[in-house]
Design an enzyme around this catalytic site. Structure first.
Site, PDB file in Angstrom:
ATOM      1  N   GLU A  41       0.842  -1.190   0.000  1.00 62.28           N
ATOM      2  CA  GLU A  41       0.000   0.000   0.000  1.00 62.28           C
ATOM      3  C   GLU A  41       0.883   1.247   0.000  1.00 62.28           C
ATOM      4  OE1 GLU A  41      -3.690   1.827   2.674  1.00 62.28           O
ATOM      5  OE2 GLU A  41      -2.169   0.590   3.647  1.00 62.28           O
ATOM      6  N   LYS A 114      -9.647   1.635  -2.396  1.00 65.63           N
ATOM      7  CA  LYS A 114      -9.855   1.091  -1.051  1.00 65.63           C
ATOM      8  C   LYS A 114     -11.237   1.463  -0.525  1.00 65.63           C
ATOM      9  CE  LYS A 114      -7.476   1.103   3.462  1.00 65.63           C
ATOM     10  NZ  LYS A 114      -6.308   1.689   4.176  1.00 65.63           N
ATOM     11  N   CYS A 156      -5.150  -3.279   2.752  1.00 62.54           N
ATOM     12  CA  CYS A 156      -4.876  -3.075   4.165  1.00 62.54           C
ATOM     13  C   CYS A 156      -6.108  -3.248   5.065  1.00 62.54           C
ATOM     14  CB  CYS A 156      -4.231  -1.691   4.355  1.00 62.54           C
ATOM     15  SG  CYS A 156      -3.330  -1.528   5.927  1.00 62.54           S
TER      16      CYS A 156
END
Length: 273
Positions: A41, A114, A156
């Site tokens: 990330e 995300k 994540c």
């Protein structure tokens, strides 16, 4: 049996230096026989000072950096799953935390924004409000054709939300990329168990390239880039000390073997409210 490469990084506030590290990683991964390189990330820019980072993100620099990495994929004949790059979000004053999947053939990159924002207050005193600067993604994304088969995309904090992985599992993803910049306290407590659980739930390989160590912006990340097989077995753990490149062979026959033993995807039922 395809081979992958995982690049564990200590990205900083200089996008040029970070991009060059990925380009070197692509060359080394290709020379080592990997078909796909996975990066963490915020590979290209990791900077918690949003005032300092904003001018770069809001410019055309992220697009130019993406073009460079697409070229690195073509030049080195390797697919590159860039964990994420901060970019301007469409129809929003905020940014997007965006994965890019570049193919060696040079086709249009597949992107994923995300979905889950890291808004937490840790007992250590660390506070993160990702939603103040970043717009949440709205689409579940998988790359249909890769050397690993169908590759699901997550980033994540997404790993804490099983519904996303239930959806990726229902799409019969063979592998799922979960690039991360995990904090050290949460990593020590939850990193391995969550990634193993996600692999088991989706009956798929999980590939989690991670940031590691002390960064220029003052944060410290957990590292331990992992590759986990569909049974939950850890095939690769790069440790929490230093950046580097590692290789892992992916036995795709393992997916069918696990799904035949424990057919949880086939046995899934809708849960009434």
């Amino acid at each position: 049996m395809p081979k992958i490469a995982v690049l564990q990084m200590t990205s900083g506030i200089d996008p040029e230096a970070n991009c060059a590290a990925i380009e070197r990683g692509a060359k080394e991964a290709s020379e080592g026989g990997a078909g796909v390189l996975f990066t963490p990330e915020m590979s290209v820019l990791l900077d918690r000072d949003r005032k300092r980072a904003a001018p770069w993100i809001a410019s055309n620099a992220p697009a130019l950096m993406a073009e460079r990495l697409a070229k690195a994929a073509r030049d080195n004949s390797i697919d590159i799953a860039v964990g994420s790059i901060p970019v301007g979000a469409q129809d929003s004053a905020k940014f997007a935390n965006r994965t890019f999947y570049f193919s060696a053939e040079g086709s249009e990159p597949v992107t994923y924004d995300k979905i889950h924002m890291f808004d937490v207050e840790l007992s250590t005193g660390e506070t993160w409000r990702e939603s103040n600067a970043y717009e949440a993604g709205r689409k579940v994304v998988a790359v249909d054709q890769t050397p690993l088969g169908r590759l699901g995309l997550a980033i994540c904090y997404d790993m804490r939300f099983p519904a996303l992985f239930e959806t990726l599992g229902s799409r019969r993803c063979d592998a799922i990329a979960i690039p991360a910049a995990f904090t050290k306290p949460t990593g020590m407590a939850h990193w391995h168990v969550l990634l193993r659980a996600r692999a088991i739930e989706a009956s798929a390989f999980v590939i989690a390239a991670a940031q590691v160590g002390k960064h220029e912006d003052g944060r410290e990340t957990y590292g331990h880039s992992l590759v986990v097989d569909p049974w939950g077995e850890v095939l690769l753990d790069m440790g929490g000390e230093a950046p580097g490149l590692a290789f892992c062979d992916i036995d795709l026959a393992r997916i069918k073997e696990v799904r035949s033993q424990v057919p949880s995807l086939a046995n899934r039922r809708e849960i009434p409210n």
